[in-house]
Write an enzyme that holds these catalytic residues in place. Structure first.
Site, short mmCIF file in Angstrom:
data_model
loop_
_atom_site.label_atom_id
_atom_site.label_comp_id
_atom_site.label_asym_id
_atom_site.label_seq_id
_atom_site.Cartn_x
_atom_site.Cartn_y
_atom_site.Cartn_z
N SER A 130 4.33 -1.03 0.05
CA SER A 130 3.65 -0.05 -0.79
C SER A 130 4.43 0.03 -2.10
O SER A 130 5.59 -0.36 -2.16
CB SER A 130 3.66 1.32 -0.11
N TYR A 147 8.11 8.03 4.29
CA TYR A 147 7.17 6.94 4.08
C TYR A 147 7.79 5.87 3.18
O TYR A 147 7.75 4.68 3.48
CB TYR A 147 5.89 7.50 3.45
#
Lengths: 280, 584
Positions: B454, B467
Site C-alpha cells: 500500500s 496497517y
C-alpha cells in the site's frame, strides 16, 4: 399533474402501460432488424421512425442506441457521449436501445438490452438484473429512503462483481419520475429531451425542493426521502468489463397502506421479465 | 540419450542419412520438432516428453548434426532448398497421409519458415510454431525497410539487432569457428550455457556438440548472405503461425517481428520473460502453448483468442489470487482471465470466490476455480497449496492480495487488533510466498509473485499505525524475496495502491471508538473513497503491467506515486503530513 395519479389510477395507468408496451414492441422490432454494419445513428433513427409511424409526436428523450463497450459507458466523461455515434454493430456485440416516447400524453421510458448473436457476458448480466428488480420493489414497499435503496442496489452490484453504470447518467440517477405531458402541436427538444417533459420535471424539482423530495432518484442527499407517490422510470444499469446491460420500466408508487398496493411494476409482461420466467 | 522410449528410424535423402526419433501414438496428430544451432534433436527432450502423451512427436537431427550424416562437400550442402528436401523426406516417412504440426527453435525455426512459405510444402504443414528464429526473407525485408527509410527509431532498431548478431559475422570467417568449437569453446560451452543462459545442466548438450557446431556454421555461410541480400518477395506463410518470443533473447530483438502480420495472416503471438533456450529453460510453458495451438488448429475451429491486455503473455498460465472475492483481488482475477489465464480465486467468502471464478470463465479464462481459504490460517494455506499443486499444477503468477484495514491511534490499538491485522496482511503474504513460491522455485521455470502492499508502506500516518506497519513489512519482504529469487527468474513485485474504491473501507476496523461511531466512520470513509472513485480495475491493469515489466515496486494512483517520489526526495514533508489527523 403529479397528484392526479392516485385518484384516477386505473385509467391513467392504462395509458402509461399502453405506451410502455408500444415502446418495448418498438425495441423488439428494431432489435430484430439490427445486423452487422448498422450504426448507432441508424438504430436510433429506426426507433424514431417506427414510433413516429405509430403516432408518437413528442419525447421525454429521443431514442438512444449504444453498441459494444458503449453499453457500459466506457470512458464516458461528458453527457454528449450518450448520443448515438457511427459505431457499427459487429457479431457478438452487445447493444442497448433506450427510448422515451410520449403517446397520447403518456410517457414511457424503456431500456432494452440485447446482443447480435450470442454474448454470454450480457446474458449473465441480464439474468443478474432480476435480483435488482426484486430488491428495488421490496425496499420501496418498505418505504426505505431512496438514497438507501440506491446504496443497497450498489452493494448488490458489487457483490455480483459488477460496476454501477447508472452512475454515469446525469446526476447519477437510477430512476426519475415520469408523468403526463401536455400535447402541443409544436414539441421541440433540447439536448435530446422534450421541452414539455423537461418542464414537468423542472416543476416537480421545484415542488420537491420546497417539500424535501426530488424527482431524481440519486445517490445524493436530495434523495434522502421515502419513495414519493407517482410513476418512476427505474433503470438499474450493470457494467462488466466493457459490456453493459439494463432494463428500464415504470414503477408505480402510491400512498396506499397495503404494501402490495403501495408499489408495483406497471407491467409484468415485458421482454426481460418473460425471459426470466422462461429460464426458470 | 535422453529421449526415453523413442523409436528410431533412418531416412535417406539427398546423399545424407537422417536420424529420426518418434514418441507417442502415431494415430495422434504429428508434431515435428526441429532443433537449432548448435544443437541436436535432444534440445527438445523435455518438451517432447511433455507432448508425447497427446501427440505423435517426431524429432530429427538436421543434416550434419547429432547422428545424421553430413553432406559432402560441406559448402553448398546446407542450403534452405536442401533442408526443405530433408524435411519433406522425414514428413513423408512419418506421416504420409496427414499434414504435420511444425515447431522450430533457433535455426530450426529459420528453416521452418522456409518450409512454411514455399509452395512445394503446401498441404503438408498444418501449423507452425516459431521460437527464436525469424525467416531470413522477412529479416531481409526488415533490414531493407529500415535502410531505405532510416528514421532515428529504425536506425536504432537496426543497430540493436546488428549488435545482437555478432556471432553471425564470426561464423562467416573461414576455419576459425570450426577450430574454436572443436577446441576450447566446445569444451566450455555447457558451462557457458549454464551460467549465461541459465540452461540447467545434466545430459544436455550432447557429446556431438563440437561437430554439430562445426558443421552448422555452414547453415549461416550457405544462406545468410544470399537471402538477406535478395529476400524472396513472396514469403507468405500458408499455415497458421504461432510466434513465441522470449523477451530476454540475447540474439534476436523483439522488434524483428513487428511486421510479421503481413507475412503470416493467421498469427498468434506469445511472449515470455526468458532467454534464448526456452525449450530447455521453460519446457512446461512451451509444451502447453504448442499443445493449445495444435489442438485449436486441429479442432478446425478458430481458437477463442483472448483479447485482454497482455494476452500474449498470460494465455494458459496458472494464476492464483488471494482475496479474490472483492475489490482489487476480484478485478485482478478478471484481468488475468481476460488475458486467457487459468485463474484460482481464493477468498474467505466461498460464495464470493465462486462468483469470481464463474465470471472469470465468462470473460475468457479457459478454466477457473474457487478455493475458500483464510490466508491467515497456516494449515488451511498448506492444504490449499497441496491441493493446487496436486490438481492444477505449479503457479505461474501468485497475487497475494488479501488484506484488511485498521485505523486508530497506536494506544487504542489492542494486542488483538495487532495480531489480526498482522495475521492477514503480513502472515497471509508470508504463507503465500512460502508455500507457493517454494514450489515455483523448485520447478525452476520462472514465475512471478505480486504482493499488494500500500502507499501506507512508505507514507507514515498517525491514523494507520498498525496497517502501515503491516504493509511496510510486505514491501520489505517483497524486496528481500526479489533479491533471493532473482537467480531463479522469479520476479517479485510490491504493488502500492493509494485510495482505491473497494469495500476494504466497509470492513475496516476503527479502534478506540464505540460501535456506532465505528459504523459512522466506516460510512464516511466509504463515501470519501467513493468520491475519490479510483476503480480497482485500474489497479488490476497496473498489476498486469508490473508483472510483464517485472517492476520491483509499483505505486498505483497519483497520490501513491507522489508519496513514493516524496519518500525519496522529501521524507520530511511526508512526516509532516503524517502528523495531520484526518477528520472522519
Amino acid at each position: 399533474m403529479t397528484t392526479a395519479v392516485s385518484s384516477e389510477l386505473p385509467v391513467e395507468l392504462q395509458g402509461f402501460r399502453r405506451v410502455q408496451r408500444l415502446a418495448y414492441e418498438c425495441a423488439e422490432a428494431v432489435a430484430a432488424r439490427l445486423e452487422p454494419g448498422v450504426t448507432e445513428r441508424e438504430a436510433a433513427r429506426m426507433q424514431r421512425e417506427w414510433l413516429r409511424e405509430r403516432g408518437v409526436r413528442d419525447w421525454f428523450h429521443l431514442p438512444f442506441a449504444w453498441f459494444g463497450d458503449r453499453t457500459a459507458f466506457v470512458d464516458f466523461r461528458i453527457p454528449l457521449q450518450f448520443f448515438p455515434t457511427d459505431r457499427a454493430l459487429e457479431p457478438g456485440m452487445p447493444f442497448i436501445l433506450d427510448m422515451a416516447p410520449v403517446y397520447e400524453g403518456h410517457t414511457a421510458d424503456i431500456g432494452y438490452s440485447g446482443s447480435l448473436g450470442v454474448n454470454p457476458v450480457q446474458d449473465r448480466l441480464m439474468a443478474d438484473l432480476e435480483a435488482h428488480r426484486e430488491l428495488i420493489l421490496r425496499e420501496v414497499r418498505e418505504r426505505r429512503p431512496l438514497r438507501e435503496i440506491y446504496q443497497d442496489v450498489d452493494r448488490l452490484m458489487v457483490r455480483q462483481g459488477y460496476a454501477n453504470r447508472h452512475r454515469a447518467y446525469p446526476f447519477g440517477v437510477i430512476a426519475h419520475k415520469v408523468d403526463r405531458v401536455k400535447q402541443r402541436r409544436w414539441s421541440p427538444h433540447l439536448f435530446g429531451f422534450g421541452t414539455q417533459s423537461l418542464k414537468g420535471l423542472a416543476a416537480d424539482a421545484l415542488h420537491g425542493h420546497r417539500e424535501g423530495w426530488s424527482p431524481l432518484w440519486s445517490p445524493y442527499r436530495f434523495s434522502d426521502h421515502p419513495p414519493r407517490p407517482g410513476l418512476w422510470a427505474v433503470e438499474p444499469h450493470l457494467g462488466f468489463r466493457g459490456t453493459g446491460a439494463k432494463f428500464e420500466e415504470i414503477l408505480v408508487v402510491t400512498d396506499s397502506r397495503d404494501p402490495a398496493e403501495s408499489a408495483f411494476w406497471l407491467d409484468d409482461d415485458l421482454p426481460h421479465v418473460r425471459r426470466w420466467a422462461e429460464e426458470k | 540419450m535422453t529421449l526415453k522410449g523413442a523409436r528410431e528410424r533412418w531416412v535417406r535423402t539427398g546423399g545424407v542419412e537422417l536420424c529420426v526419433a518418434e514418441l507417442g501414438d502415431p494415430e495422434q496428430p504429428t508434431v515435428v520438432l526441429v532443433h537449432g544451432y548448435p544443437d541436436s534433436k535432444e534440445v527438445w527432450s523435455e518438451v517432447a516428453a511433455r507432448l508425447a502423451d497427446r501427440f505423435h512427436v517426431v524429432l530429427y537431427d538436421v543434416r550434419g548434426h547429432g547422428r545424421s550424416t553430413a553432406p559432402r562437400p560441406l559448402r553448398g550442402g546446407f542450403t534452405l532448398a536442401k533442408l526443405t528436401d530433408d524435411f519433406l523426406a522425414v514428413v513423408d516417412a512419418v506421416s504420409p497421409d496427414r499434414p504435420v504440426h511444425l515447431v522450430g527453435h533457433d535455426w530450426g525455426s529459420v528453416q521452418s519458415w522456409e518450409f512454411v512459405t514455399v509452395g512445394r510444402t503446401e498441404g503438408r504443414i498444418a501449423s507452425f510454431t516459431s521460437i527464436s528464429g525469424p525467416s531470413l526473407d522477412h529479416f531481409g525485408h526488415w533490414i531493407n525497410a529500415r535502410v531505405k527509410r532510416p528514421t532515428p527509431r529504425r536506425v536504432g532498431q537496426l543497430l540493436g539487432q546488428g549488435a545482437k548478431s555478432w556471432y553471425v559475422y564470426l561464423l562467416h570467417t573461414p576455419a576459425l569457428p570450426e577450430l574454436a568449437w572443436r577446441g576450447p569453446l566446445g569444451k566450455r560451452w555447457p558451462k557457458i550455457l549454464e551460467r549465461v543462459e541459465r540452461v540447467p545442466g545434466g545430459d544436455y548438450p550432447t557429446s556431438s556438440l563440437p561437430s554439430d557446431a562445426a558443421h552448422g556454421a555452414w547453415l549461416y555461410r550457405d544462406n545468410v548472405r544470399a537471402r538477406l541480400s535478395r529476400p524472396r518477395p513472396d514469403a507468405f506463410a500458408h499455415a497458421p503461425v504461432q510466434l513465441i518470443t522470449p523477451q530476454g533473447d540475447a540474439f534476436l530483438s523483439e522488434r524483428l517481428y513487428d511486421d510479421l502480420d503481413r507475412w503470416a495472416p493467421r498469427l498468434t503471438r506469445r511472449t515470455l520473460p526468458a532467454k534464448h533456450w526456452i525449450p530447455r529453460t521453460r519446457p512446461d510453458q512451451v509444451a502447453s502453448w504448442i499443445e493449445a495451438f495444435v489442438t485449436s488448429v486441429d479442432g478446425g475451429r478458430p481458437a477463442a483468442v483472448p483479447t485482454g491486455r497482455h494476452a500474449d503473455r498470460f494465455a494458459g498460465q496458472l494464476v492464483l489470487v488471494t482475496g479474490a472475492g472483492s475489490g482489487i483481488g476480484r478485478a485482478t482475477a478478471f484481468a488475468f482471465a481476460e488475458a486467457g489465464a487459468r485463474v484460482i480465486a481464493v477468498d474467505r467468502d466461498a460464495e464470493a470466490a465462486a462468483r469470481t471464478a464463474e465470471l472469470s470463465r465468462l470473460v475468457g479464462a479457459p478454466e477457473a476455480w474457487a478455493e475458500p481459504a483464510d490466508v491467515s490460517d497456516e494449515q488451511a494455506m498448506e492444504k490449499l497449496a497441496e491441493k493446487v499443486d496436486r490438481e492444477y499444477g505449479v503457479l505461474d503468477v501468485l497475487v497475494n492480495n488479501a488484506g484488511i484495514g485498521l485505523s486508530g491511534s497506536f494506544f487504542a490499538t489492542t494486542a488483538d487488533d495487532w495480531r489480526r491485522v498482522l495475521d492477514v496482511n503480513l502472515w497471509g503474504v508470508i504463507h503465500g510466498c512460502r508455500l507457493f513460491g517454494a514450489r515455483m522455485a523448485e520447478r525452476g521455470q520462472g514465475g512471478h509473485i505480486v504482493n499488494i502492499a500500500s502507499a501506507a508502506a512508505y507514507q507514515p500516518s498517525r491514523a494507520l499505525p498498525a496497517y502501515s506497519t503491516s504493509k511496510a513489512a510486505v514491501l520489505m519482504l517483497s524486496e528481500c524475496l526479489r533479491a533471493e529469487l532473482a537467480s531463479q527468474d522469479i520476479g517479485v513485485t510490491a504493488v502500492c495502491p493509494g485510495f482505491v474504491n473497494t469495500n476494504i473501507t466497509s470492513t475496516a476496523r476503527f479502534t478506540g471508538v464505540d460501535a456506532a461511531e465505528e459504523r459512522r466512520r466506516r460510512q464516511r470513509t466509504a463515501r470519501l473513497y467513493g468520491l475519490r472513485n479510483y476503480p480497482p480495475e485500474k489497479v488490476a491493469d497496473a498489476i498486469l503491467d508490473a508483472v510483464t515489466r517485472n517492476t520491483a515496486v509499483a505505486p498505483v494512483t497519483p497520490e501513491a506515486r507522489g508519496a513514493h517520489v516524496l519518500s525519496r526526495f522529501a521524507p520530511g514533508l511526508l512526516r509532516r503530513i503524517a502528523r495531520v489527523e484526518p477528520r472522519l
